[in-house]
Design a protein around this motif. Structure first.
Motif, PDB file in Angstrom:
ATOM      1  N   UNK A 144      -2.219   4.632  -7.859  1.00 24.26           N
ATOM      2  CA  UNK A 144      -2.484   4.784  -6.423  1.00 24.26           C
ATOM      3  C   UNK A 144      -1.784   3.681  -5.627  1.00 24.26           C
ATOM      4  N   UNK A 145      -1.799   2.474  -6.164  1.00 22.12           N
ATOM      5  CA  UNK A 145      -1.092   1.367  -5.504  1.00 22.12           C
ATOM      6  C   UNK A 145       0.408   1.655  -5.464  1.00 22.12           C
ATOM      7  N   UNK A 146       0.962   2.092  -6.601  1.00 19.41           N
ATOM      8  CA  UNK A 146       2.404   2.400  -6.676  1.00 19.41           C
ATOM      9  C   UNK A 146       2.767   3.481  -5.669  1.00 19.41           C
ATOM     10  N   UNK A 147       1.941   4.517  -5.566  1.00 18.41           N
ATOM     11  CA  UNK A 147       2.204   5.617  -4.651  1.00 18.41           C
ATOM     12  C   UNK A 147       2.228   5.138  -3.203  1.00 18.41           C
ATOM     13  N   UNK A 148       1.265   4.266  -2.847  1.00 22.72           N
ATOM     14  CA  UNK A 148       1.229   3.741  -1.481  1.00 22.72           C
ATOM     15  C   UNK A 148       2.473   2.904  -1.198  1.00 22.72           C
ATOM     16  N   UNK A 149       2.886   2.099  -2.157  1.00 22.57           N
ATOM     17  CA  UNK A 149       4.104   1.298  -1.960  1.00 22.57           C
ATOM     18  C   UNK A 149       5.322   2.204  -1.735  1.00 22.57           C
ATOM     19  N   UNK A 152       8.373   0.569  -0.104  1.00 23.72           N
ATOM     20  CA  UNK A 152       8.479  -0.677  -0.869  1.00 23.72           C
ATOM     21  C   UNK A 152       8.651  -0.357  -2.355  1.00 23.72           C
ATOM     22  N   UNK A 153       9.830   0.146  -2.683  1.00 22.04           N
ATOM     23  CA  UNK A 153      10.096   0.602  -4.052  1.00 22.04           C
ATOM     24  C   UNK A 153      10.021  -0.520  -5.080  1.00 22.04           C
ATOM     25  N   UNK A 154      10.504  -1.703  -4.682  1.00 24.76           N
ATOM     26  CA  UNK A 154      10.481  -2.841  -5.613  1.00 24.76           C
ATOM     27  C   UNK A 154       9.044  -3.188  -6.009  1.00 24.76           C
ATOM     28  N   UNK A 155       8.132  -3.145  -5.037  1.00 30.24           N
ATOM     29  CA  UNK A 155       6.721  -3.429  -5.316  1.00 30.24           C
ATOM     30  C   UNK A 155       6.124  -2.354  -6.214  1.00 30.24           C
TER      31      UNK A 155
END
Length: 351
Positions: free
Chosen positions: A75-80, A85-88
């Motif tokens: 979920x965090x990756x999806x929000x980034x 914010x692909x690097x994040x």
């Protein structure tokens, strides 16, 4: 108002859950229970569109619960990704792999992200290890994933390995035309023309609108000097699908040069020349040679020479064309001199 009601209802739901949950006693709430509370509220806020607050809550979940489910990380990756914010996102997915080495979803998601970001171009060994692990973890999808490994080795110039994995990919009867296209291009470049054409036709069978294969096959027919009418249909279809692609405009222009329709050829080649490419400039040079406009021909061939790589086949062709122009000019100059000399001799008074 609606959002306030949703949040109030969420807190009530969480309170009831915690009061009956094994996570907590009436007197204490464990860090893990708090983490679960925040996760639930985060999912509600995320669904409601408040992704930044949801992101804060999910990050707090990870601080409170080191054993949090991979779902939180996803979920965090999806929000980034949504926030650009692909690097994040990449860092979070790498953490999932570190904590959960057998979590296939993380490998697949990270691979997709690396592809979208063009990281495959870096020929990073990390990408290679990711793919191999994903293939190992996924017997059902492993063969399909081989196409990415094949493409990776192709970028590295390891053609034998590329062929091996691309063949693995098509053995899964994949509907993706790309592995067939890549195999076709590999065989063609290695001089096995018929095998290359066969794979290129299969790519088009898989997807009749696969413009890369349509252009490649059309251009192959031109270079072979056969089936030019078929080539014309293929190239026109590629341009219908992607009308502004210089490579496709160049291919059709070159076809018309071969067919002798120089005006049509000029129309397409000039459109293609927005791209600085030695082959396009070479084709324009040949066009103007055929039109007898040697100054223009030399100008475009000079541009082509400036862009061509040392040792490349196109550079050899450019140099041959320039020699041909020079030879033609020398012959013409010689004829003019001979003609002038003859005229002068005829005008000399006889004794």
């Amino acid at each position: 108002m609606k959002r306030t009601v949703v949040i109030v209802f969420s807190f009530l739901f969480i309170f009831v859950f915690l009061s009956t949950s094994s996570y907590a006693s009436p007197l204490t709430v464990s860090p893990r229970a708090k983490a679960y509370q925040m996760f639930l509220l985060g999912t509600i806020l995320e669904a409601d569109g408040d992704i930044k607050t949801a992101l804060q809550l999910y990050n707090q979940v990870l601080e409170l619960d080191p054993k949090a489910s991979p779902e939180v990380y996803y979920r965090i990756a999806n929000i980034y990704i949504v926030l650009g914010k692909s690097e994040s996102a990449e860092k979070i997915l790498k953490k999932v792999i570190q904590k959960f080495p057998d979590e296939l979803g993380a490998y697949l998601w990270l691979l997709r992200l690396l592809l979208q970001e063009g990281k495959l171009e870096e020929a990073d060994s990390y990408y290679e290890s990711l793919l191999k692990k994903a293939i190992e973890l996924s017997p059902d999808k492993g063969k399909e994933l081989c196409k990415y490994l094949g493409e990776y080795y192709l970028k590295k110039g390891e053609h034998q390995k590329a062929m091996k994995y691309l063949k693995e990919a098509i053995s899964s009867e994949t509907e993706d035309p790309r592995p067939y296209f890549l195999l076709g291009a590999l065989y063609y470049q290695k001089g096995d023309i018929q095998t290359g054409i066969s794979y290129m036709k299969k790519a088009i069978q898989k997807n009749p609108d696969y413009d890369l294969a349509l252009n490649f096959l059309g251009y192959a027919y031109i270079e072979l000097g056969k089936d030019l009418d078929k080539a014309e249909k293929l190239l026109k279809r590629a341009i219908e699908i992607n009308p502004n692609e210089p490579a496709y405009l160049d291919s059709l222009g070159w076809l018309y040069v071969k067919k002798g329709d120089l005006n049509k050829a000029e129309q397409y080649l000039k459109q293609a020349a927005i791209k600085e490419d030695p082959e396009i400039y070479y084709h324009l040079g040949i066009l103007y040679m055929k039109k007898g406009q040697n100054d223009k021909a030399k100008s475009y061939l000079g541009l082509a020479l400036a862009w061509a790589e040392d040792g490349s086949k196109i550079k050899e062709r450019i140099l041959e064309a320039l020699k041909e122009i020079e030879a033609g000019s020398s012959t013409k100059e010689g004829k003019e001199k001979a003609k002038t000399s003859k005229t002068r001799m005829e005008n000399v008074p006889s004794h």
